[in-house]
Design a protein around this motif. Structure first.
Motif, PDB file in Angstrom:
ATOM      1  N   UNK A  50      15.311   0.946  -3.962  1.00 34.92           N
ATOM      2  CA  UNK A  50      14.736   0.251  -2.778  1.00 34.92           C
ATOM      3  C   UNK A  50      14.571  -0.766  -2.285  1.00 34.92           C
ATOM      4  N   UNK A  52       0.901  -0.805   0.219  1.00 37.40           N
ATOM      5  CA  UNK A  52       0.494  -0.076  -0.341  1.00 37.40           C
ATOM      6  C   UNK A  52       0.759   0.858  -0.472  1.00 37.40           C
ATOM      7  N   UNK A  53       0.479   1.957  -0.599  1.00 31.23           N
ATOM      8  CA  UNK A  53       1.248   3.142  -1.547  1.00 31.23           C
ATOM      9  C   UNK A  53       1.026   4.358  -1.638  1.00 31.23           C
ATOM     10  N   UNK A  54       1.417   5.622  -1.431  1.00 34.99           N
ATOM     11  CA  UNK A  54       0.529   6.710  -1.876  1.00 34.99           C
ATOM     12  C   UNK A  54       0.846   7.263  -3.100  1.00 34.99           C
ATOM     13  N   UNK A  55       2.509   6.688  -3.385  1.00 32.37           N
ATOM     14  CA  UNK A  55       2.878   7.295  -5.136  1.00 32.37           C
ATOM     15  C   UNK A  55       1.716   6.809  -5.960  1.00 32.37           C
ATOM     16  N   UNK A  56       2.213   7.272  -7.513  1.00 30.42           N
ATOM     17  CA  UNK A  56       1.341   7.038  -8.158  1.00 30.42           C
ATOM     18  C   UNK A  56       2.148   5.089  -8.926  1.00 30.42           C
ATOM     19  N   UNK A  57       3.855   5.249  -8.239  1.00 32.73           N
ATOM     20  CA  UNK A  57       3.983   3.736  -8.835  1.00 32.73           C
ATOM     21  C   UNK A  57       4.177   3.210  -7.624  1.00 32.73           C
ATOM     22  N   UNK A  97       4.438   7.744   1.855  1.00 34.83           N
ATOM     23  CA  UNK A  97       5.021   6.736   0.966  1.00 34.83           C
ATOM     24  C   UNK A  97       5.859   6.232   1.694  1.00 34.83           C
ATOM     25  N   UNK A 152       3.004   2.440   3.354  1.00 34.53           N
ATOM     26  CA  UNK A 152       2.196   3.776   4.148  1.00 34.53           C
ATOM     27  C   UNK A 152       2.253   3.954   5.497  1.00 34.53           C
ATOM     28  N   UNK A 172       5.744  11.702  -0.897  1.00 34.72           N
ATOM     29  CA  UNK A 172       4.167  12.293  -1.493  1.00 34.72           C
ATOM     30  C   UNK A 172       3.829  12.045  -0.267  1.00 34.72           C
ATOM     31  N   UNK A 211       7.317   1.843  -6.502  1.00 34.24           N
ATOM     32  CA  UNK A 211       8.860   2.090  -6.763  1.00 34.24           C
ATOM     33  C   UNK A 211      10.206   0.617  -6.825  1.00 34.24           C
ATOM     34  N   UNK A 243      -1.700   5.288  -4.822  1.00 33.68           N
ATOM     35  CA  UNK A 243      -2.036   6.025  -4.367  1.00 33.68           C
ATOM     36  C   UNK A 243      -3.307   6.394  -4.077  1.00 33.68           C
ATOM     37  N   UNK A 244      -3.205   6.276  -2.566  1.00 30.86           N
ATOM     38  CA  UNK A 244      -3.993   5.745  -1.681  1.00 30.86           C
ATOM     39  C   UNK A 244      -4.192   7.341  -1.407  1.00 30.86           C
TER      40      UNK A 244
END
Lengths: 110, 156
Positions: B61, A3-8, B151, B66, B125, A10, A79-80
């Protein structure tokens, strides 16, 4: 599940986009917490009861979103975003949404 | 003699007492909170924060996850009263500025602590959100929630 809030994610290329997933919850604290919070309006400071309420509500919303993502066969959500809105006195709605995707190689840790 | 007459001083004294109580305890709470924030921010200053979406491509990385931090914070009685007066004249509401700054910094600190627990060295972000909690019957809100999320990245 990543779960990430970046667009992809990494380092992990996105293979497939599964679409928007979402989860929400409306929660309230018992009246004791509400009374304690109204006292805090005299003294000022953190409303711990409400912080706790929102933290667990956010976890709940995130969990529902993840279950939805799992159900459609995704292994990551990118993109959360979070949104909070107060519904009525002492209750709050928490909303989490993101894009479910399938990424190349899932890492061992979620 | 009116039997209610003994209530009159209570009607007048209670708000005054609340104002004094609010003034003293609110001042103290704010002072100690800012002092605590300064120490924690120093501790966590090694974690890089950025609100860009794209991550530098040359970073190696091994984990991305999150992280979030939130706090619900309220003004004291005196400051709420002062803000009501300020609303008549208009202008800068210093008491609310300080409140929001405290809340925002606290939320960021909590987010960074979560990142540190996952031994991340950067948070990418970063997004900040504000929302009033509990719109009371009186119409004024009793608490403001501040949320920070991003993130967390762990570079190998």
């Amino acid at each position: 599940m990543i779960v990430v809030n970046t667009e992809s994610v990494p380092g992990l290329p996105i293979l497939e986009v599964k679409g928007l997933v979402q989860g929400n919850t409306v929660r309230a604290k018992h009246v004791g917490r509400d009374i304690a919070a109204s006292f805090k309006n005299i003294f000022g400071g953190e409303l711990r009861g409400y912080t706790e309420l929102l933290t667990e509500a956010r976890r709940e919303a995130l969990g529902r979103m993840l279950r939805q993502a799992q159900a459609i066969g995704a292994n990551a959500v990118v993109n959360v975003r979070f949104a909070t809105s107060s519904i009525t006195s002492g209750a709050a709605e928490l909303y989490a949404y993101g894009t479910a995707v399938v990424v190349d190689t899932p890492t061992p840790d979620s | 003699m009116n039997s209610d007459s003994f209530l009159v001083p209570i009607y007048f004294l209670t708000p005054v007492l609340l104002l004094i109580l609010g003034f003293i305890s609110g001042k103290a709470a704010e002072h100690f909170h800012f002092a605590r924030l300064k120490i924690k921010e120093e501790e966590l200053s090694s974690i890089m924060m950025c609100n860009m979406k794209t991550i530098p491509t040359n970073w190696k990385l091994d984990r991305a996850f999150l992280v979030s931090g939130s706090v619900v914070i309220a003004n004291d009685y005196f400051k709420t009263f002062a803000a009501t007066l300020r609303n008549l004249i208009g202008g800068r509401m210093r008491s609310y500025e300080a409140l929001l700054e405290r809340g925002r910094r606290e939320a960021i600190v909590r987010m960074l602590e979560e990142a540190r627990n996952g031994s991340a060295n950067a948070v990418w972000n970063v997004r900040l959100a504000t929302s009033p909690i509990q719109a009371e019957q009186t119409g004024r809100s009793s608490g403001i929630e501040l949320l920070a999320f991003g993130t967390a990245l762990r570079a190998s």
